[in-house]
Design a protein around this motif. Structure first.
Motif, short mmCIF file in Angstrom:
data_model
loop_
_atom_site.label_atom_id
_atom_site.label_comp_id
_atom_site.label_asym_id
_atom_site.label_seq_id
_atom_site.Cartn_x
_atom_site.Cartn_y
_atom_site.Cartn_z
N GLY A 1 13.06 0.95 -1.46
CA GLY A 1 11.92 1.83 -2.18
C GLY A 1 12.22 2.12 -3.11
N ALA A 2 11.60 3.38 -3.88
CA ALA A 2 11.94 3.55 -4.83
C ALA A 2 13.39 4.52 -5.24
CB ALA A 2 10.96 3.77 -5.12
N VAL A 3 13.49 5.49 -4.13
CA VAL A 3 14.77 5.65 -3.12
C VAL A 3 15.86 5.03 -3.69
CG1 VAL A 3 16.17 7.25 -2.39
CG2 VAL A 3 13.53 7.82 -2.84
N TRP B 1 10.52 13.98 -8.02
CA TRP B 1 11.30 12.78 -8.33
C TRP B 1 11.89 12.13 -9.17
CZ3 TRP B 1 10.72 9.99 -2.91
CH2 TRP B 1 10.16 11.04 -2.67
N CYS C 1 9.41 9.82 -15.38
CA CYS C 1 8.07 9.15 -13.88
C CYS C 1 7.02 9.34 -13.92
CB CYS C 1 9.27 9.88 -13.06
SG CYS C 1 7.62 10.25 -11.13
N ASN D 1 4.36 9.24 -13.28
CA ASN D 1 3.19 9.80 -11.91
C ASN D 1 3.83 11.36 -10.90
OD1 ASN D 1 0.79 11.18 -11.84
ND2 ASN D 1 0.54 9.79 -9.82
N THR E 1 4.12 12.21 -7.85
CA THR E 1 3.64 12.17 -6.87
C THR E 1 3.36 13.66 -5.87
OG1 THR E 1 4.62 10.04 -6.14
CG2 THR E 1 2.70 10.80 -4.49
N ASP F 1 9.82 5.56 -13.43
CA ASP F 1 8.92 5.33 -11.72
C ASP F 1 7.70 5.19 -12.43
OD1 ASP F 1 8.48 5.32 -9.60
OD2 ASP F 1 9.92 7.17 -9.25
N SER G 1 5.56 4.43 -9.19
CA SER G 1 5.19 3.87 -7.72
C SER G 1 3.78 4.32 -7.49
CB SER G 1 6.70 5.15 -6.92
OG SER G 1 7.44 4.61 -6.46
N GLN H 1 3.99 1.37 -1.38
CA GLN H 1 2.37 2.07 -0.85
C GLN H 1 1.67 2.74 -1.06
OE1 GLN H 1 5.99 2.05 -0.28
NE2 GLN H 1 7.08 4.13 -0.39
N LYS H 2 1.22 2.45 -2.64
CA LYS H 2 0.18 3.28 -2.68
C LYS H 2 -0.36 2.65 -3.49
CE LYS H 2 3.75 6.66 -3.87
NZ LYS H 2 4.33 7.42 -2.47
N1 PMP Z 1 9.01 8.06 -6.71
C1 PMP Z 1 7.66 8.44 -6.67
C2 PMP Z 1 7.00 9.04 -8.04
C3 PMP Z 1 7.19 8.58 -5.47
O1 PMP Z 1 5.83 8.69 -4.96
C4 PMP Z 1 7.81 8.03 -4.61
C5 PMP Z 1 6.82 7.96 -2.23
N2 PMP Z 1 6.31 9.17 -2.90
C6 PMP Z 1 9.13 7.89 -4.43
C7 PMP Z 1 9.70 7.63 -5.41
C8 PMP Z 1 10.58 7.31 -3.14
O2 PMP Z 1 9.83 6.06 -2.89
P1 PMP Z 1 10.31 5.50 -1.38
O3 PMP Z 1 9.70 6.03 -0.36
O4 PMP Z 1 9.56 4.03 -1.28
O5 PMP Z 1 11.78 5.50 -1.71
#
Ligand code: PMP
Length: 372
Positions: free
Chosen positions: A75-77, A102, A156, A158, A160, A184, A186, A207-208
């Motif tokens: 994931g992005a995290v 984020w 980042c 955008n 979210t 980022d 995402s 997942q977006k």
């Molecule tokens: N960065 C952004 C901009 C996000 O929107 C999200 C998830 N909503 C994340 C990071 C984290 O992503 P993940 O849950 O896939 O680690």
């Protein structure tokens, strides 16, 4: 069967055509007698699916030869740790632009690996706009970073949760920086073209705008491969993943297959140019509904408003629960704002049709009338 209009921030709504195709192919992928989920990642069938997905992304985003596309996990995290482990060799610090939850999280995680210098932030109120609800001016960054030796500058594109989206400012200064830019994306990838001359590394969860959760996208400039620190795990080392065509270990095979179907769908629709125009059209409709009303307010500075995530608040917060349940009764779901900010949030990614946004705005106007 009746499907709802799903405004979830992610995992988010997917194109119905894609879900139908996946359902049709579930038990027997194109006469091969097995599901994609059951295929060896090294089989010729899966190799075709994988290469097709990768080519789809390269075509849609016009990714040049200078960059590699990696399908990873975590994931992005996860990337908040994986990116520093891959880019910090020879450096002890990186620069961060804070624009919300984020980007803050990214800088915080980085601090486990090196010095995280927050060089610009929207932490203070700006006139009528509260902290976190505008993009800070990047104009002075070039001068202030001139003599600095950073591994990279992170932002980042955008946010979210806050619904704040960059407007190209970082791209405009990227070529004047002595180090690469890491972004980022995402929650807005594939909603606008990307100038690859300005991006050393773009990453995002799927997942977006891409597909189901489970696959993490990394597009990295090849010259940045080979900068990993010694204890970077091999499965997360960009150079190792790149050398092995994202198959150093088993990739999230099914998620990549669905992503490939989403890329095919987006190409049929007209690609990123179509997505960008649609995002403009959908978000304009929603923001106009908010701005024209006496009851809804957008907290974000108009020029920095996200085209993907639209937070708004009701004049009377005690009506939040009723708003959500009335909306759900009309098949409009997942509108509750993130717990850290409250209010409402409508996420309107590529797969949300204009009709869905129209249905939401009609409901919002009726609700306002009803409670006035
Ligand atoms: N960065 C952004 C901009 C996000 O929107 C999200 C998830 N909503 C994340 C990071 C984290 O992503 P993940 O849950 O896939 O680690």
């Amino acid at each position: 069967m009746s499907r709802v209009w799903n405004f979830s921030a992610g995992p988010a709504t997917l194109p119905e055509e894609v879900l139908k195709q996946a359902a049709e192919e579930m038990l027997d992928w194109r006469g091969k007698g097995l599901s994609v989920m059951e295929m060896s990642h090294r089989s010729p069938e899966y190799t075709e699916i994988f290469e097709h997905a990768k080519r789809g992304l390269v075509d849609l985003l016009s990714i040049p030869e200078t960059h590699d596309v990696l399908f990873m996990q975590g994931g992005a995290v996860g990337m908040n740790a994986i990116v520093p482990m891959n880019l910090l060799r020879g450096f002890d610090a990186a620069a961060f632009v804070n624009t919300g939850s984020w980007s803050k999280k990214t800088a915080k995680e980085f601090a486990k690996y090196g010095r995280a210098d927050v060089v610009l932030s929207n932490d203070a109120d700006l006139g009528q706009f509260k902290a976190g609800s505008y993009v800070p001016d990047c104009g002075a960054l070039v001068d202030s970073l001139k003599s600095k030796k950073y591994a990279y500058l992170h932002f980042c594109d955008n946010e979210t949760i806050g619904g704040v989206e960059f407007n190209g400012q970082i791209e405009q200064i990227a070529s004047q920086l002595a180090f690469p830019v890491v972004s980022d994306m995402s929650s807005n990838i594939l909603s606008r073209p990307i100038d690859w001359n300005c991006h050393g590394l773009v990453y995002g969860g799927a997942q977006k705008n891409i597909g189901p959760a489970g696959v993490t996208l990394v597009v990295i400039e090849k010259r940045l491969l080979g900068r990993s620190i010694d204890h970077c795990p091999s499965a997360f080392e960009f150079a190792t993943v790149a050398e092995n065509g994202s198959m150093y270990n088993t990739p999230p095979t099914y998620a990549i297959y669905i992503a490939g179907l989403v890329f095919d769908w987006l190409k049929r629709k007209g690609g990123v140019a179509w997505a960008q125009a649609e995002a403009q059209r959908k978000s304009a409709l929603l923001y106009k509904t908010i701005d024209d009303s006496q009851f809804y307010t957008s907290p974000v500075r108009p020029e920095d408003r996200s085209k993907m995530n639209v937070p708004f608040v009701l004049a009377d917060e005690s009506l939040n629960a009723r708003f959500l349940s009335d909306a759900a009764n009309r098949g409009l779901v997942q509108l509750k704002g993130h717990k850290s900010v409250g209010g409402m949030r409508a996420s309107i990614y590529n797969a949300m049709p204009y009709e869905g946004v129209l249905a939401l705005t009609e409901f919002m106007r009726e609700f306002e009338k009803e409670v006035a």
